[in-house]
Design a protein around this motif. Structure first.
Motif, PDB file in Angstrom:
ATOM      1  N   GLU A  93       0.916  -1.282   0.154  1.00  9.72           N
ATOM      2  CA  GLU A  93      -0.164   0.070   0.022  1.00  9.72           C
ATOM      3  C   GLU A  93       0.926   1.263  -0.202  1.00  9.72           C
ATOM      4  OE1 GLU A  93      -2.899   2.151   3.092  1.00  9.72           O
ATOM      5  OE2 GLU A  93      -2.888   0.021   3.160  1.00  9.72           O
ATOM      6  N   LEU A  94       2.013   1.364   0.776  1.00 12.99           N
ATOM      7  CA  LEU A  94       2.847   2.492   0.883  1.00 12.99           C
ATOM      8  C   LEU A  94       3.595   2.612  -0.376  1.00 12.99           C
ATOM      9  CD1 LEU A  94       4.093   1.986   4.674  1.00 12.99           C
ATOM     10  CD2 LEU A  94       2.803   3.896   3.732  1.00 12.99           C
ATOM     11  N   VAL A  95       4.065   1.651  -1.081  1.00 16.30           N
ATOM     12  CA  VAL A  95       4.933   1.619  -2.315  1.00 16.30           C
ATOM     13  C   VAL A  95       3.712   2.072  -3.476  1.00 16.30           C
ATOM     14  CG1 VAL A  95       5.803   0.329  -3.969  1.00 16.30           C
ATOM     15  CG2 VAL A  95       6.160  -0.220  -1.623  1.00 16.30           C
ATOM     16  N   PHE A 100       6.270  21.892   4.221  1.00 16.48           N
ATOM     17  CA  PHE A 100       5.882  21.749   5.359  1.00 16.48           C
ATOM     18  C   PHE A 100       4.404  22.512   5.367  1.00 16.48           C
ATOM     19  CE2 PHE A 100      10.242  22.335   6.207  1.00 16.48           C
ATOM     20  CZ  PHE A 100      10.399  21.378   7.466  1.00 16.48           C
ATOM     21  N   THR A 101       3.274  21.917   5.922  1.00 14.60           N
ATOM     22  CA  THR A 101       1.786  22.243   5.730  1.00 14.60           C
ATOM     23  C   THR A 101       1.237  22.122   7.120  1.00 14.60           C
ATOM     24  OG1 THR A 101       1.456  19.843   5.197  1.00 14.60           O
ATOM     25  CG2 THR A 101       1.758  21.288   3.374  1.00 14.60           C
ATOM     26  N   PRO A 102       0.359  22.765   7.289  1.00 11.80           N
ATOM     27  CA  PRO A 102      -0.496  22.800   8.737  1.00 11.80           C
ATOM     28  C   PRO A 102      -0.971  21.407   9.103  1.00 11.80           C
ATOM     29  CG  PRO A 102      -1.055  24.754   7.567  1.00 11.80           C
ATOM     30  CD  PRO A 102      -0.427  23.733   6.596  1.00 11.80           C
ATOM     31  N   GLU A 103      -1.342  20.588   8.074  1.00 12.35           N
ATOM     32  CA  GLU A 103      -2.039  19.256   8.380  1.00 12.35           C
ATOM     33  C   GLU A 103      -0.946  18.070   8.431  1.00 12.35           C
ATOM     34  OE1 GLU A 103      -1.836  20.159   4.057  1.00 12.35           O
ATOM     35  OE2 GLU A 103      -2.945  21.143   5.900  1.00 12.35           O
ATOM     36  N   GLY A 104       0.359  18.592   8.003  1.00  9.57           N
ATOM     37  CA  GLY A 104       1.316  17.545   7.930  1.00  9.57           C
ATOM     38  C   GLY A 104       1.795  16.967   6.318  1.00  9.57           C
ATOM     39  N   HIS A 105       2.815  17.142   6.052  1.00  9.77           N
ATOM     40  CA  HIS A 105       3.080  16.209   5.065  1.00  9.77           C
ATOM     41  C   HIS A 105       4.268  14.970   5.075  1.00  9.77           C
ATOM     42  CE1 HIS A 105       5.339  15.376   1.103  1.00  9.77           C
ATOM     43  NE2 HIS A 105       4.055  15.537   0.573  1.00  9.77           N
ATOM     44  N   LEU A 106       3.527  13.675   4.834  1.00  5.12           N
ATOM     45  CA  LEU A 106       4.677  12.562   4.726  1.00  5.12           C
ATOM     46  C   LEU A 106       5.489  12.405   3.625  1.00  5.12           C
ATOM     47  CD1 LEU A 106       5.175  10.135   6.407  1.00  5.12           C
ATOM     48  CD2 LEU A 106       3.034   8.947   5.225  1.00  5.12           C
ATOM     49  N   SER A 107       6.594  11.975   3.875  1.00  2.83           N
ATOM     50  CA  SER A 107       7.414  11.313   2.764  1.00  2.83           C
ATOM     51  C   SER A 107       8.281  10.229   3.241  1.00  2.83           C
ATOM     52  CB  SER A 107       8.355  12.720   2.460  1.00  2.83           C
ATOM     53  OG  SER A 107       9.137  13.088   3.391  1.00  2.83           O
ATOM     54  N   TYR A 108       8.608   9.479   2.288  1.00  2.00           N
ATOM     55  CA  TYR A 108       9.351   8.463   2.607  1.00  2.00           C
ATOM     56  C   TYR A 108       9.755   7.903   1.287  1.00  2.00           C
ATOM     57  CZ  TYR A 108       4.593   6.073   1.498  1.00  2.00           C
ATOM     58  OH  TYR A 108       3.758   5.821   0.568  1.00  2.00           O
ATOM     59  N   GLU A 109      10.859   6.845   1.173  1.00  2.00           N
ATOM     60  CA  GLU A 109      11.353   6.141   0.026  1.00  2.00           C
ATOM     61  C   GLU A 109      11.771   4.582   0.667  1.00  2.00           C
ATOM     62  OE1 GLU A 109      14.426   7.610  -3.376  1.00  2.00           O
ATOM     63  OE2 GLU A 109      14.232   8.639  -1.574  1.00  2.00           O
ATOM     64  N   LEU A 110      10.483   4.001   0.242  1.00  2.00           N
ATOM     65  CA  LEU A 110      10.500   2.296   0.979  1.00  2.00           C
ATOM     66  C   LEU A 110      11.829   1.501   0.295  1.00  2.00           C
ATOM     67  CD1 LEU A 110       7.091   1.311   2.370  1.00  2.00           C
ATOM     68  CD2 LEU A 110       9.022   1.849   3.501  1.00  2.00           C
ATOM     69  N   ALA A 111      12.059   2.062  -0.927  1.00  2.00           N
ATOM     70  CA  ALA A 111      12.795   1.245  -1.742  1.00  2.00           C
ATOM     71  C   ALA A 111      14.358   1.446  -1.139  1.00  2.00           C
ATOM     72  CB  ALA A 111      12.916   1.759  -3.290  1.00  2.00           C
ATOM     73  N   ALA A 112      14.625   2.612  -0.607  1.00  2.00           N
ATOM     74  CA  ALA A 112      15.851   2.840  -0.187  1.00  2.00           C
ATOM     75  C   ALA A 112      15.929   2.588   1.533  1.00  2.00           C
ATOM     76  CB  ALA A 112      16.288   4.269  -0.208  1.00  2.00           C
ATOM     77  N   ARG A 113      14.984   2.840   2.258  1.00  2.00           N
ATOM     78  CA  ARG A 113      14.923   2.740   3.758  1.00  2.00           C
ATOM     79  C   ARG A 113      13.398   2.511   4.387  1.00  2.00           C
ATOM     80  NH1 ARG A 113      17.980   7.534   3.748  1.00  2.00           N
ATOM     81  NH2 ARG A 113      16.652   9.264   3.952  1.00  2.00           N
ATOM     82  N   ALA A 114      13.336   2.435   5.352  1.00  2.00           N
ATOM     83  CA  ALA A 114      12.018   2.266   5.923  1.00  2.00           C
ATOM     84  C   ALA A 114      11.824   3.389   6.801  1.00  2.00           C
ATOM     85  CB  ALA A 114      11.938   0.968   6.926  1.00  2.00           C
ATOM     86  N   ALA A 115      12.593   4.622   6.888  1.00  2.00           N
ATOM     87  CA  ALA A 115      12.299   5.887   7.382  1.00  2.00           C
ATOM     88  C   ALA A 115      11.302   6.789   6.923  1.00  2.00           C
ATOM     89  CB  ALA A 115      13.961   6.535   7.364  1.00  2.00           C
ATOM     90  N   PHE A 116      10.926   7.357   7.444  1.00  2.00           N
ATOM     91  CA  PHE A 116       9.749   8.417   7.147  1.00  2.00           C
ATOM     92  C   PHE A 116       9.968   9.499   7.969  1.00  2.00           C
ATOM     93  CE2 PHE A 116       7.585   6.390  10.731  1.00  2.00           C
ATOM     94  CZ  PHE A 116       7.455   7.290  11.413  1.00  2.00           C
ATOM     95  N   THR A 117       9.475  10.886   7.260  1.00  2.00           N
ATOM     96  CA  THR A 117       9.466  12.134   7.744  1.00  2.00           C
ATOM     97  C   THR A 117       8.012  12.781   7.413  1.00  2.00           C
ATOM     98  OG1 THR A 117      11.625  12.341   7.032  1.00  2.00           O
ATOM     99  CG2 THR A 117      10.603  14.286   7.448  1.00  2.00           C
ATOM    100  N   PHE A 118       7.614  13.539   8.656  1.00  2.00           N
ATOM    101  CA  PHE A 118       6.421  14.329   8.440  1.00  2.00           C
ATOM    102  C   PHE A 118       6.743  15.672   8.647  1.00  2.00           C
ATOM    103  CE2 PHE A 118       4.084  10.645  10.057  1.00  2.00           C
ATOM    104  CZ  PHE A 118       2.920  10.612   9.234  1.00  2.00           C
ATOM    105  N   ARG A 119       6.413  16.586   7.772  1.00  2.00           N
ATOM    106  CA  ARG A 119       6.584  17.869   8.023  1.00  2.00           C
ATOM    107  C   ARG A 119       5.578  18.761   8.177  1.00  2.00           C
ATOM    108  NH1 ARG A 119      10.010  15.712   4.355  1.00  2.00           N
ATOM    109  NH2 ARG A 119      12.111  16.134   4.382  1.00  2.00           N
ATOM    110  N   PHE A 120       5.422  19.569   9.374  1.00  2.00           N
ATOM    111  CA  PHE A 120       4.399  20.280   9.789  1.00  2.00           C
ATOM    112  C   PHE A 120       4.763  21.906   9.751  1.00  2.00           C
ATOM    113  CE2 PHE A 120       3.881  16.085  11.432  1.00  2.00           C
ATOM    114  CZ  PHE A 120       2.259  16.138  11.451  1.00  2.00           C
ATOM    115  N   GLN A 121       3.661  22.636   9.693  1.00  2.00           N
ATOM    116  CA  GLN A 121       3.952  24.001   9.747  1.00  2.00           C
ATOM    117  C   GLN A 121       3.095  24.554  10.890  1.00  2.00           C
ATOM    118  OE1 GLN A 121       5.066  26.662   6.446  1.00  2.00           O
ATOM    119  NE2 GLN A 121       3.242  28.237   7.232  1.00  2.00           N
ATOM    120  N   ASP A 122       3.278  25.320  11.816  1.00  2.00           N
ATOM    121  CA  ASP A 122       2.312  25.770  12.682  1.00  2.00           C
ATOM    122  C   ASP A 122       2.878  27.180  13.102  1.00  2.00           C
ATOM    123  OD1 ASP A 122       0.550  25.833  14.915  1.00  2.00           O
ATOM    124  OD2 ASP A 122       1.138  23.977  15.708  1.00  2.00           O
TER     125      ASP A 122
END
Length: 119
Positions: free
Chosen positions: A24-26, A39-61
């Motif tokens: 599903e993520l792929v 960076f968004t108020p609701e948060g933006h998720l980014s990841y690259e599962l092919a490279a590694r299992a890490a993820f980042t959410f970016r929020f603006q407040d």
């Protein structure tokens, strides 16, 4: 009193994903491409599962006081946990970093523009 803009980054690692969850993520990877991160108020998720299992959410407040960054960081962490939990995605090593843009140093172009205003 002026409003301060905060950028909060919440990082972590997906943990114990099932084959279906990983698929599903792929399948949705294009929506979460790190090159399109924002960076968004609701948060933006980014990841690259092919490279590694890490993820980042970016929020603006935002907030009025310097101390408001602590509450903004807590809100961002809770929003990230909620998003992951609601979808059944396991995670670990969650950590946050917040920046108050009013305290950020000016870049070269910004310094040049500020100098032009004073001429």
């Amino acid at each position: 009193m002026s409003t301060r803009t905060f950028r909060i980054t919440v990082r972590g690692v997906f943990d114990g994903l099932s084959t279906d969850q990983r698929a599903e993520l792929v399948a949705r990877a294009a929506q979460h491409d790190p090159l399109r991160a924002a960076f968004t108020p609701e948060g933006h998720l980014s990841y690259e599962l092919a490279a590694r299992a890490a993820f980042t959410f970016r929020f603006q407040d935002s907030g009025e006081e310097e101390e408001d960054i602590l509450e903004a960081t807590e809100r961002a962490e809770e929003a990230a946990k909620t998003w992951l939990t609601e979808r059944g995605y396991g995670y670990k090593n969650l950590r946050s970093k917040a920046e108050d843009l009013s305290q950020a140093p000016l870049g070269k172009r910004q310094r040049r523009a500020a100098a032009q205003k004073h001429i």
